[in-house]
Design an enzyme around this catalytic site. Sequence first.
Site, PDB file in Angstrom:
ATOM      1  N   ASP A  42       5.906   9.211 -21.954  1.00  0.00           N
ATOM      2  CA  ASP A  42       6.227   8.318 -20.851  1.00  0.00           C
ATOM      3  C   ASP A  42       7.395   8.930 -20.080  1.00  0.00           C
ATOM      4  O   ASP A  42       8.418   9.263 -20.680  1.00  0.00           O
ATOM      5  CB  ASP A  42       6.634   6.966 -21.460  1.00  0.00           C
ATOM      6  N   ASP A 135       2.571   8.194 -14.705  1.00  0.00           N
ATOM      7  CA  ASP A 135       3.680   8.819 -15.441  1.00  0.00           C
ATOM      8  C   ASP A 135       3.581   8.592 -16.943  1.00  0.00           C
ATOM      9  O   ASP A 135       4.575   8.638 -17.649  1.00  0.00           O
ATOM     10  CB  ASP A 135       5.012   8.260 -14.926  1.00  0.00           C
ATOM     11  N   GLU A 136       2.397   8.337 -17.423  1.00  0.00           N
ATOM     12  CA  GLU A 136       2.252   7.952 -18.819  1.00  0.00           C
ATOM     13  C   GLU A 136       0.918   8.488 -19.331  1.00  0.00           C
ATOM     14  O   GLU A 136      -0.081   8.407 -18.608  1.00  0.00           O
ATOM     15  CB  GLU A 136       2.222   6.424 -18.867  1.00  0.00           C
TER      16      GLU A 136
END
Lengths: 418, 378
Positions: A42, A135-136
């Site tokens: 993350d 973003d993960e």
Amino acid sequence: MPALCRDCDAVVAEEATACRACGGVRIVRHPELFSLAIAHLDCDAFYASVEKRDRPELTERPVIVGGGRRGVVTAACYVARRYGVRSAMPMFKALALCPEAVVIRPEMAKYAEAGRAVRALMERLTPLVQPLSIDEAVLDLSGTEALHHAPPAVTLARLAREVERTVRVTVSIGLAPNRMLAKMAAERDKPRGFAVIGRADAAAVLAPMLVSALPGVGPKAADRLAVKGFATLGQLAALSPSEALRRLGEDGPALAAMARGEDGRPVDPSREAKSISAETTFNEDLSAVAELERALWPLAERLSARLKAKELAAAGVTLKLKTASFQIRTRHARLPSPTQLADTLFAAARAMLAREATGVRFRLIGIGADPLAEAAEADRGDLADPAAPKRKAVDQAMDRLREKFGAGVIGKGRGMGS
Amino acid sequence: MKIKVERSALMKALSHVQNVVERRNTIPILANVLIRAKDGALTLAATDMEIAAVEQVAAEVVRNGATTAPAGTLYEIVRKLPEGAVIELDHPGGDSQLALRAGRYATSLVCLPVEDFPALQEGALPHKFSLKAGVLRDLVDRTRFAISTEETRYYLNGIYLHIAESEGAPVLRAVATDGHRLARVEEDLPDGASGMPGVIVPRKAVLELRKLLDDVPAQDLVEIALSDTKIRFGFGAVTLTSKLIDGTFPDYDRVIPRDNDKLLRIAKKDFAEAVDRVAAISSERSRPVKMAIAKQGLTLSAASPEQGTASEEIDADRLEYDATPMEIGFQARYLRDITDQMADSVRVEFKFHDGAAPTLIRAEGDPRAVYVLMPMRV
């Protein structure tokens, strides 16, 4: 107990507080450290981190990414978080908590590029990367030890440093035997963290956690569980499958299994996000159809751009409205055939909006693509819409102009003069 | 109000009007049928505010008056009464209940006031013409299967009825499409229709009209009157009025292929039965039936990952095809919907371009009904 220096990959002695090789103190230790292979990665305060990266003078300042006087916080950096600012918080509240914050309008293209760069680094390590958002992602590093000459934990420590060096944002990593535990681990040590939950300690780690820590258990579901006497995961975990079914209904056995840290979901690179959407909060509540439509059009354009960027299409359209009294209304329509075109998305949402805009005052409008389809299936036209391929060609021509001369160079008449 | 009416006459009229009442209605009065006895005639009426049906029933009127009663309940009661029964409906007026008596059976129904019953305002209907019931039935039957039920393109939720020109002569044309298939059927332009606007008759009105046409001899005339916003069909004792869909029907002419040059002719019966047999392998409705066509013959095939495969060959001596070999796939149900509109004795005529382009289908020698079908990928 195996221990690893996250700064130089050195295996560290059992009780050492600093790495003897490099002197670093970022040491991760866990009995199962070198036998676990599922990781959740993350990026930390991603949008805000990208902004700080590009404007180093902001490094020490509280930065909030979000829009408008009545907008919400999209991302808050860790400095701003110290003031109590959280993402999804209304902007006025965030600014009341942290008046000196620097507010930056989100620039999705920039974040998408950084997100792609991080993803590319992950995909160099294993094909089993399932992106969960910009973003993960979750990675399955099983069987990569021979390839990388190192156990997954070491590969991940290197990855974190590589992301910092090349993309210049920090990440937090959770390493565990399955996806759910990996995500929980990633949340335990943020920012720039590396946390491990193993098979042996999962039950003990989970037991004191509140039921709302489980994926899919929101505040309402947590309340319902609390009423039935289940506040912590330990209480849920103690249920046998038949007891769980009897006391909690159909979902009971699955909840109890999750509370024990069991999760059989594989890492599936072909599974992308299930929906893509765009929304905006108005500066002042709106009720007139014409005004709501004017707000809807740029969102349809933004949604269209996001679909194209991800090479996806909308097989259905969701309209989201939030009333002045914060009641959320969502309406959904299946499309006759998938589309990427802003005007087709807009037309479907507009028909639904016409039924909702009965004088009620709204504070937010949003449009989403759900379910998603492949771009190749989009806008091929049918017997009732022979002009679709032509509209697609116009749209592609506009996109080429935008690419060459910038986003503002051309637009549809609908978006002008408002 | 007090009337005596024969059970079968009342049941038939109620079956007509009770179709119109809104099933999931939230306005109670719309679930009711208006019953009015006046000057020797009994009139029943029902509406869902989009369409309205009014029917005259032969009855003995003892006392004039009117009320409204729940259509569904009334129909169920009348249906269960014995054949040949004489039914007495008695409503003293005001908000009292409606008494229904037949032989030794008696019931009492809660009513709603006549004043609350909404009237569907027809307004002026300046365009008037008539069509034989059989002709109207043909227009409806050969197009209604292609009506779309998809809400986003509401202007496809009906039959587009309009004047067009066909080989130099004006015709009355009916068109329906759901995007995957299109049906275009035309008839001679009846007297009085010239100058009528193109109108989209909504699906519910089409279905209701079709039911009513079942009870009308093919040679009887149906009176049609319309404006830009309403259409009315009158057949003897029954009048059906409907709002029209306020929208623009797409320019369908552009999608009717003109240059498809691969012609296949095959007996309808051979083809339809083979499609049926081959498609039986898959319970999944959207699975395609593949047609592999060559001078040597036609092979129909279908495959279902769960259930297996099926194929059937039709030899060259039972069909006519002179072009280069090709393959194309269609949804079996769509093929059936089209061949169902043709007589068993005719040959089906396909005009293909290639496996990906729309195909033109019609019955040989009948230029009045044209169907267009989008292929599926196979």
